[in-house]
Design an enzyme around this catalytic site. Structure first.
Site, PDB file in Angstrom:
ATOM      1  N   ASP A  29       5.622  11.849  15.489  1.00 38.50           N
ATOM      2  CA  ASP A  29       5.945  10.555  14.871  1.00 38.50           C
ATOM      3  C   ASP A  29       7.377  10.472  14.363  1.00 38.50           C
ATOM      4  OD1 ASP A  29       3.463   9.643  15.356  1.00 38.50           O
ATOM      5  OD2 ASP A  29       2.744   9.707  13.277  1.00 38.50           O
TER       6      ASP A  29
ATOM      7  N   THR B  22      13.444  21.662   1.696  1.00 35.99           N
ATOM      8  CA  THR B  22      12.216  22.485   1.699  1.00 35.99           C
ATOM      9  C   THR B  22      12.083  23.270   0.399  1.00 35.99           C
ATOM     10  OG1 THR B  22      13.391  24.237   2.815  1.00 35.99           O
ATOM     11  CG2 THR B  22      12.109  22.752   4.215  1.00 35.99           C
TER      12      THR B  22
ATOM     13  N   ARG C 273      18.044 -20.062 -14.275  1.00 39.51           N
ATOM     14  CA  ARG C 273      17.045 -19.403 -13.424  1.00 39.51           C
ATOM     15  C   ARG C 273      17.688 -18.968 -12.102  1.00 39.51           C
ATOM     16  NH1 ARG C 273      11.738 -20.583 -10.352  1.00 39.51           N
ATOM     17  NH2 ARG C 273      10.659 -18.670 -10.917  1.00 39.51           N
TER      18      ARG C 273
ATOM     19  N   GLY D  48       8.162  22.576   0.259  1.00 37.31           N
ATOM     20  CA  GLY D  48       7.166  22.658   1.336  1.00 37.31           C
ATOM     21  C   GLY D  48       7.794  22.940   2.685  1.00 37.31           C
TER      22      GLY D  48
ATOM     23  N   GLY E  68       2.647 -24.212 -10.909  1.00 40.42           N
ATOM     24  CA  GLY E  68       1.632 -23.668 -11.828  1.00 40.42           C
ATOM     25  C   GLY E  68       0.301 -24.384 -11.735  1.00 40.42           C
TER      26      GLY E  68
ATOM     27  N   GLU F 192      -0.789 -16.628 -10.745  1.00 38.89           N
ATOM     28  CA  GLU F 192       0.613 -16.976 -10.475  1.00 38.89           C
ATOM     29  C   GLU F 192       1.498 -16.775 -11.708  1.00 38.89           C
ATOM     30  OE1 GLU F 192       2.939 -16.888  -8.761  1.00 38.89           O
ATOM     31  OE2 GLU F 192       3.414 -18.716  -7.651  1.00 38.89           O
TER      32      GLU F 192
ATOM     33  N   HIS G 181      -0.489 -16.040  -4.647  1.00 44.64           N
ATOM     34  CA  HIS G 181       0.431 -17.143  -4.963  1.00 44.64           C
ATOM     35  C   HIS G 181       1.844 -16.753  -4.555  1.00 44.64           C
ATOM     36  CE1 HIS G 181      -2.751 -18.909  -7.535  1.00 44.64           C
ATOM     37  NE2 HIS G 181      -3.065 -17.637  -7.718  1.00 44.64           N
TER      38      HIS G 181
ATOM     39  N   ARG H  94      -7.588 -22.209  -6.680  1.00 42.61           N
ATOM     40  CA  ARG H  94      -7.076 -22.389  -5.312  1.00 42.61           C
ATOM     41  C   ARG H  94      -7.193 -21.128  -4.455  1.00 42.61           C
ATOM     42  NH1 ARG H  94      -3.063 -22.679  -9.199  1.00 42.61           N
ATOM     43  NH2 ARG H  94      -1.004 -21.725  -8.874  1.00 42.61           N
TER      44      ARG H  94
ATOM     45  N   ARG I  90      -1.045 -16.864   1.109  1.00 37.32           N
ATOM     46  CA  ARG I  90      -1.120 -17.732  -0.074  1.00 37.32           C
ATOM     47  C   ARG I  90      -2.397 -18.544   0.053  1.00 37.32           C
ATOM     48  NH1 ARG I  90       4.358 -20.926  -0.665  1.00 37.32           N
ATOM     49  NH2 ARG I  90       3.276 -21.799  -2.463  1.00 37.32           N
ATOM     50  N   HIS I  91      -2.839 -19.114  -1.053  1.00 35.58           N
ATOM     51  CA  HIS I  91      -3.971 -20.035  -1.009  1.00 35.58           C
ATOM     52  C   HIS I  91      -3.617 -21.189  -0.062  1.00 35.58           C
ATOM     53  CE1 HIS I  91      -1.350 -22.529  -3.425  1.00 35.58           C
ATOM     54  NE2 HIS I  91      -1.109 -21.442  -4.153  1.00 35.58           N
TER      55      HIS I  91
ATOM     56  N   TYR J 169       7.939   5.795   7.733  1.00 37.24           N
ATOM     57  CA  TYR J 169       8.782   5.510   6.558  1.00 37.24           C
ATOM     58  C   TYR J 169       8.947   4.013   6.305  1.00 37.24           C
ATOM     59  CZ  TYR J 169      10.505  10.263   7.697  1.00 37.24           C
ATOM     60  OH  TYR J 169      10.622  11.590   8.009  1.00 37.24           O
TER      61      TYR J 169
ATOM     62  N   ASN K  74       0.628 -28.509  -4.972  1.00 37.97           N
ATOM     63  CA  ASN K  74       1.660 -28.308  -3.940  1.00 37.97           C
ATOM     64  C   ASN K  74       2.072 -29.648  -3.357  1.00 37.97           C
ATOM     65  OD1 ASN K  74       0.101 -25.280  -2.607  1.00 37.97           O
ATOM     66  ND2 ASN K  74       1.748 -25.467  -4.088  1.00 37.97           N
TER      67      ASN K  74
HETATM   68  P1  ATP Z   1      11.301  18.143   6.945  1.00 36.50           P
HETATM   69  O1  ATP Z   1      11.211  19.344   6.089  1.00 36.50           O
HETATM   70  O2  ATP Z   1      11.514  18.449   8.384  1.00 36.50           O
HETATM   71  O3  ATP Z   1      12.282  17.134   6.465  1.00 36.50           O
HETATM   72  P2  ATP Z   1       9.096  16.624   5.788  1.00 36.50           P
HETATM   73  O4  ATP Z   1       8.188  17.541   5.054  1.00 36.50           O
HETATM   74  O5  ATP Z   1      10.106  15.881   4.984  1.00 36.50           O
HETATM   75  O6  ATP Z   1       9.821  17.429   6.945  1.00 36.50           O
HETATM   76  P3  ATP Z   1       8.318  14.061   6.756  1.00 36.50           P
HETATM   77  O7  ATP Z   1       9.565  13.733   7.510  1.00 36.50           O
HETATM   78  O8  ATP Z   1       8.192  13.377   5.443  1.00 36.50           O
HETATM   79  O9  ATP Z   1       8.179  15.625   6.598  1.00 36.50           O
HETATM   80  O10 ATP Z   1       7.036  13.736   7.629  1.00 36.50           O
HETATM   81  C1  ATP Z   1       6.613  12.392   7.725  1.00 36.50           C
HETATM   82  C2  ATP Z   1       5.188  12.347   8.140  1.00 36.50           C
HETATM   83  O11 ATP Z   1       4.378  13.039   7.202  1.00 36.50           O
HETATM   84  C3  ATP Z   1       4.673  10.914   8.155  1.00 36.50           C
HETATM   85  O12 ATP Z   1       4.219  10.630   9.451  1.00 36.50           O
HETATM   86  C4  ATP Z   1       3.541  10.884   7.135  1.00 36.50           C
HETATM   87  O13 ATP Z   1       2.419  10.153   7.614  1.00 36.50           O
HETATM   88  C5  ATP Z   1       3.164  12.342   6.974  1.00 36.50           C
HETATM   89  N1  ATP Z   1       2.726  12.700   5.616  1.00 36.50           N
HETATM   90  C6  ATP Z   1       2.846  11.992   4.487  1.00 36.50           C
HETATM   91  N2  ATP Z   1       2.340  12.657   3.431  1.00 36.50           N
HETATM   92  C7  ATP Z   1       1.874  13.826   3.898  1.00 36.50           C
HETATM   93  C8  ATP Z   1       1.271  14.963   3.285  1.00 36.50           C
HETATM   94  N3  ATP Z   1       1.021  14.960   1.964  1.00 36.50           N
HETATM   95  N4  ATP Z   1       0.942  16.001   4.068  1.00 36.50           N
HETATM   96  C9  ATP Z   1       1.207  15.979   5.394  1.00 36.50           C
HETATM   97  N5  ATP Z   1       1.796  14.930   6.037  1.00 36.50           N
HETATM   98  C10 ATP Z   1       2.131  13.878   5.306  1.00 36.50           C
HETATM   99  O1  F6P Z   2       5.027 -24.101  -6.030  1.00 33.81           O
HETATM  100  C1  F6P Z   2       4.013 -23.155  -5.926  1.00 33.81           C
HETATM  101  C2  F6P Z   2       4.210 -21.968  -6.875  1.00 33.81           C
HETATM  102  O2  F6P Z   2       3.180 -21.025  -6.606  1.00 33.81           O
HETATM  103  C3  F6P Z   2       4.244 -22.319  -8.375  1.00 33.81           C
HETATM  104  O3  F6P Z   2       2.978 -22.395  -8.994  1.00 33.81           O
HETATM  105  C4  F6P Z   2       5.130 -21.231  -8.954  1.00 33.81           C
HETATM  106  O4  F6P Z   2       5.683 -21.553 -10.226  1.00 33.81           O
HETATM  107  C5  F6P Z   2       6.196 -21.138  -7.877  1.00 33.81           C
HETATM  108  O5  F6P Z   2       5.525 -21.336  -6.638  1.00 33.81           O
HETATM  109  C6  F6P Z   2       6.902 -19.790  -7.821  1.00 33.81           C
HETATM  110  O6  F6P Z   2       8.010 -19.922  -6.943  1.00 33.81           O
HETATM  111  P1  F6P Z   2       9.543 -20.008  -7.550  1.00 33.81           P
HETATM  112  O7  F6P Z   2       9.648 -18.735  -8.308  1.00 33.81           O
HETATM  113  O8  F6P Z   2      10.417 -20.052  -6.320  1.00 33.81           O
HETATM  114  O9  F6P Z   2       9.709 -21.188  -8.432  1.00 33.81           O
END
Ligand code: ATP
Ligand code: F6P
Length: 426
Positions: A138, A98, A320, A13, A237, A295, A360, A275, A224-225, A397, A231
């Site tokens: 941008d 390109t 773990r 492109g 769980g 969860e 969760h 929850r 989270r809830h 990005y 908790n």
């Molecule tokens: P270059 O050839 O200069 O590297 P490029 O084609 O890689 O340019 P990007 O750097 O990826 O262009 O442009 C990023 C911008 O394109 C982002 O702001 C994003 O929101 C926008 N964008 C993402 N997808 C599309 C798309 N399908 N068509 C047009 N713009 C897009």
């Molecule tokens: O303690 C809350 C909780 O949502 C559990 O239900 C779950 O097992 C755990 O957290 C997940 O966290 P970790 O992977 O750090 O144990």
């Protein structure tokens, strides 16, 4: 999936058509799913070989020197890509340039064929002038190509660069010897998608993912809830209700969301557990329950405290933390399992606009890890505290992140990775 699969996704492109954006999104999606994926950006090779400050004339198709230099950068990137497939057992490479002439694409196909690499072209076509201008503002003005340059001059130069590419650009064309190429053509950010000769599981997943991408401004909220009875008791769980403080959080949540979003539309997703449903109770938005958001299943450890697990299953408890991403509870799940079951959630999230997920700890870690590109080592330990709303706003990005803590106390359920004594045996 065949472990010998090697796919090169070759972007096609004009400049500022979102190729790098798409390349990075696809890369993240596949890496998150544990598919070994890497982007090869030819612009970086060009800057390394020929310097960053090349003016538009470097890209003029009539500039023979520039043409040779650009081909050299493409070949260097191709060589590194093949090396990566062979030496690092890569699965999907994304060749970001390109690749806008048939000659260049033919060269890539011939090169890849020798190493048994399937080529899938991804072409982005965009005729929306205002979007192209926005893209230049941008991302292009902050590119290393225009470092320390006056923004107006830089924009002018970039537009001249696009004109040079337009002169030589050939869209993928089945009438012109490209009928047997594998490709996906995205027209105006996926409002139209054309596909040709797509084959195999991975290629079709990539196409489906591309079809779901959009770039409309939106926010993704995570919470989270509210604090649950489990908790408070330190148990994992289960399907317990909210504690009194958790119910207060549920009451406070609508005001925080409203203050952030105003009257914009929002959809609230919860799991099927009490929850999260109770936490969403006072939110006046459309709601959807997902079983996939339940969860992480702790299997035989469900309903136990970490101390009880350590006493009853000391080996499991130790294992773990040795590899938390891959550790699977007896009769339950690992973080890796959760990532796979969340894949449809991610796909749907890409399609949607403003979403609030009330989830969760482990589930939100996996989804957050996708957007914030966390490694498999860091993802299972990331802090997602109770009574806190995380707001992600996708930018070119990256994702901008804000956290809002609601002033209602809650227990801390985060267990940091224990520090093991350093191994001094060798
Ligand atoms: P270059 O050839 O200069 O590297 P490029 O084609 O890689 O340019 P990007 O750097 O990826 O262009 O442009 C990023 C911008 O394109 C982002 O702001 C994003 O929101 C926008 N964008 C993402 N997808 C599309 C798309 N399908 N068509 C047009 N713009 C897009
Ligand atoms: O303690 C809350 C909780 O949502 C559990 O239900 C779950 O097992 C755990 O957290 C997940 O966290 P970790 O992977 O750090 O144990």
């Amino acid at each position: 999936m065949n472990s010998n699969t090697r796919i090169a996704c070759v972007m096609v492109g004009l400049p500022a058509r979102g190729k790098t954006y798409i390349a990075q999104k696809v890369c993240r999606y596949l890496q998150w799913l544990s598919v070994s994926t890497k982007v090869f950006n030819v612009g970086n090779y060009r800057r390394k070989l020929h310097g960053a400050h090349q003016m538009h004339s470097f890209f003029d198709p009539h500039n023979t020197e520039g043409e040779i230099a650009r081909k050299e950068a493409a070949l260097e990137a191709l060589k590194d890509m093949i090396k990566w497939f062979l030496e690092e057992d890569g699965t999907v490479a994304i060749f970001d340039a390109t690749n806008s002439t048939r000659e260049r694409r033919c060269m890539i196909i011939d090169y890849c064929k020798k190493y048994d690499v399937q080529v899938m072209f991804i072409e982005s076509i965009c005729q929306d002038e205002s979007l192209i201008l926005q893209n230049i503002m941008d991302v292009k003005l902050s590119s290393p190509d225009y470092k320390d340059m006056d923004p107006e001059k830089a924009a002018e130069d970039f537009r001249a660069r696009i004109s040079h590419y337009e002169e030589a650009y050939e869209t993928l064309n089945e009438m012109k010897n490209e009928s047997d190429y594998t490709y996906a053509k995205l027209i105006n950010v996926g409002s139209q998608v054309m596909i040709n000769m797509i084959q195999g599981y991975l290629q079709s997943r990539i196409v489906y993912y591309l079809m779901n991408l959009h770039i409309l401004p939106r926010n993704i909220f995570f919470s989270r809830h509210g604090e649950s009875v489990y908790n408070l008791e330190g148990k994992i769980g289960g399907d317990s209700k909210l504690s009194p403080r958790g119910r207060k959080y549920a009451l406070a949540l609508p005001e925080l969301i409203k203050a952030n979003l105003g009257d914009q539309p929002l959809t609230v997703w919860t799991s099927t557990l009490k929850r999260t449903i109770e936490t969403a109770k006072h939110l006046q938005y459309p709601k959807l329950q997902w079983k996939a958001l339940d969860e992480l299943d702790a299997g035989v450890c469900d309903g136990m405290t970490y101390e009880e697990i350590e006493a009853k299953y000391p080996e499991d408890y130790f294992n773990r933390d040795e590899d938390k991403f891959n550790y699977r509870y007896r009769g339950g799940e690992s973080y890796r399992d959760v990532v796979y079951r969340l894949e449809p959630v991610i796909m749907e999230l890409e399609r949607q606009q403003n979403i609030l997920i009330i989830g969760h700890q482990a589930i939100l870690r996996c989804i957050y890890g996708y957007f914030q590109k966390l490694s498999q080592d860091d993802l299972p330990y990331v802090k997602i505290p109770l009574h806190t709303v995380i707001k992600l706003t996708p930018k070119a990005y990256t994702c901008q992140e804000e956290r809002y803590k609601i002033d209602i106390d809650a227990v801390d359920t985060h267990r940091p990775k224990p520090k093991r004594p350093t191994d001094v045996s060798n």
